[in-house]
Motif scaffolding. Structure first.
Motif, PDB file in Angstrom:
ATOM      1  N   ARG A 130       2.127   6.716  -7.024  1.00  0.00           N
ATOM      2  CA  ARG A 130       1.204   7.796  -7.368  1.00  0.00           C
ATOM      3  C   ARG A 130       1.841   9.161  -7.138  1.00  0.00           C
ATOM      4  O   ARG A 130       1.678  10.081  -7.953  1.00  0.00           O
ATOM      5  N   GLN A 131       2.572   9.314  -6.034  1.00  0.00           N
ATOM      6  CA  GLN A 131       3.260  10.586  -5.788  1.00  0.00           C
ATOM      7  C   GLN A 131       4.300  10.867  -6.869  1.00  0.00           C
ATOM      8  O   GLN A 131       4.424  12.003  -7.348  1.00  0.00           O
TER       9      GLN A 131
ATOM     10  N   CYS B  18       7.403  -1.017  -5.465  1.00  0.00           N
ATOM     11  CA  CYS B  18       6.649  -2.071  -4.780  1.00  0.00           C
ATOM     12  C   CYS B  18       7.398  -3.401  -4.779  1.00  0.00           C
ATOM     13  O   CYS B  18       6.793  -4.449  -4.519  1.00  0.00           O
TER      14      CYS B  18
ATOM     15  N   LYS C 157       0.829  -1.205   0.000  1.00  0.00           N
ATOM     16  CA  LYS C 157       0.000   0.000   0.000  1.00  0.00           C
ATOM     17  C   LYS C 157       0.865   1.258   0.000  1.00  0.00           C
ATOM     18  O   LYS C 157       0.581   2.220  -0.727  1.00  0.00           O
ATOM     19  N   THR C 158       1.919   1.245   0.807  1.00  0.00           N
ATOM     20  CA  THR C 158       2.831   2.392   0.822  1.00  0.00           C
ATOM     21  C   THR C 158       3.546   2.533  -0.515  1.00  0.00           C
ATOM     22  O   THR C 158       3.749   3.645  -1.014  1.00  0.00           O
TER      23      THR C 158
ATOM     24  N   ILE D 299       2.397   1.645  -3.476  1.00  0.00           N
ATOM     25  CA  ILE D 299       1.446   2.208  -4.444  1.00  0.00           C
ATOM     26  C   ILE D 299       1.309   3.712  -4.244  1.00  0.00           C
ATOM     27  O   ILE D 299       1.230   4.486  -5.212  1.00  0.00           O
ATOM     28  N   SER D 300       1.292   4.145  -2.982  1.00  0.00           N
ATOM     29  CA  SER D 300       1.249   5.584  -2.709  1.00  0.00           C
ATOM     30  C   SER D 300       2.488   6.284  -3.259  1.00  0.00           C
ATOM     31  O   SER D 300       2.398   7.392  -3.808  1.00  0.00           O
ATOM     32  N   HIS D 301       3.652   5.649  -3.145  1.00  0.00           N
ATOM     33  CA  HIS D 301       4.876   6.229  -3.699  1.00  0.00           C
ATOM     34  C   HIS D 301       4.797   6.341  -5.219  1.00  0.00           C
ATOM     35  O   HIS D 301       5.245   7.342  -5.801  1.00  0.00           O
TER      36      HIS D 301
END
Length: 342
Positions: free
Chosen positions: A106-107, A178, A99-100, A102-104
């Protein structure tokens, strides 16, 4: 008191005692004035002036931390812990990691979009002339991860905590932010083994490749090293001076084997890739590595690269990284790029 005689025989009274004469000069008074305060010299700004360019160089060369994979902490199994319960907790840790990650991704994608808009304001210049080396790499790397993200998101929804059991076998589908450490090491090890196999095959097939495609008459001769079964990669400092148009089939195969410039299917078929395919891929790889070298030199030098970027630069330039420390990688990169000096 007896009288004292003078020279003429007359007695005279002694003179009266002299009175203490007072003077009008005022007596000097010692006034206790406070001592002047001690002044501490100001700190010289030399240290700040020297550290500022170093920090600026690291910022220009290395992408932000959120562009890399986050750290993962898998709980160790206790002696009295059931294996199913431990697998569940470990799976939850991996799920948090993904999850982290995927957030990276997107950022990084949002930042890359902003950087593309920044570069689009001056269309008459190349992107690398406007952006720093770190920004240029962010734009380049985010494109592949953006394409991988939808399929990876579906896998996370379907498999959840059990995703780590299959990710080792589908690395090309996983975004870089990821990928777990075991997955990264496994892919690098496979890449280095493939590189050695290809170099060994090129060395064994060197005579056939040279006879099949000789250099045109009048073209500049290049001193190519002689290979044996234990062929070693050619330093990047020598390869970057090559011109892809003037390379023979042997030289193209040598460069392509070291920098992974053709698909693995040709290894399975024991076939030589066509020359046009080698020329196209070698041209793209040469252009990218030369531009990256120029940007590193422009924005601060090789010594300011972070650990992740040093390892990535070694992999891209055909330098073995498995089992080596950071200082060994920096030394190997210095030898390959600039003859031993940063």
């Amino acid at each position: 008191m007896p009288t004292r005689k003078t020279g003429y025989g007359s007695a005279t009274a002694p003179p009266p005692p002299a009175k203490a004469t007072k003077t009008n000069v005022p007596s000097k008074t010692t006034s206790s004035k406070p001592a002047p305060p001690m002044t501490v010299p100001a700190r010289s700004p030399t240290s700040q002036a020297t550290t500022a360019p170093i920090l600026r160089a690291k910022e220009y060369l290395n992408p932000p931390p959120f562009t890399y994979a986050p750290e993962i902490a898998v709980p160790a199994r206790k002696s009295d812990q059931h294996v199913v319960k431990w697998l569940w907790k470990a799976g939850r840790a991996y799920l948090t990691f993904y999850k982290t990650g995927i957030s990276h991704v997107r950022q990084t994608s949002q930042l890359a979009k902003t950087l593309r808009e920044k570069a689009a304001k001056t269309p008459d210049k190349d992107t690398s002339e406007i952006l720093t080396r770190a920004e240029w790499q962010i734009v380049r790397r985010s494109r592949k991860d953006a394409l991988r993200l939808p399929a990876f998101g579906v896998l996370v929804l379907l498999l959840g905590e059990w995703l780590p059991l299959v990710v080792l076998y589908i690395t090309p589908l996983i975004p870089e932010a990821c990928r777990i450490p075991q997955q990264v090491q496994r892919s690098i090890t496979k890449l280095e083994d493939k590189r050695q196999d290809r170099l060994r095959r090129v060395s064994l097939d060197a005579m056939r490749l040279m006879s099949k495609d000789r250099r045109p008459v009048g073209a500049m001769n290049m001193d190519m090293p002689s290979f044996q079964n234990d062929a070693k990669p050619v330093p990047w400092s020598e390869m970057k001076n090559m011109q892809w148009k003037d390379m023979t089939l042997f030289e193209l195969m040598l460069f392509a084997a070291q920098h992974d410039c053709y698909p693995r299917v040709f290894d399975w078929l024991h076939a030589t890739p066509p020359k046009w395919l080698l020329q196209r891929n070698v041209r793209k790889t040469l252009a990218y590595l030369k531009r990256d070298d120029e940007l590193v030199e422009r924005d601060g030098g090789w010594s300011a690269l972070g650990k992740e970027e040093v390892e990535r630069a070694c992999v891209e330039r055909g330098i073995a990284v498995v089992g080596k420390r950071e200082d060994e990688l920096r030394k190997a990169l210095a030898v390959q790029v600039r003859g031993g000096k940063f």
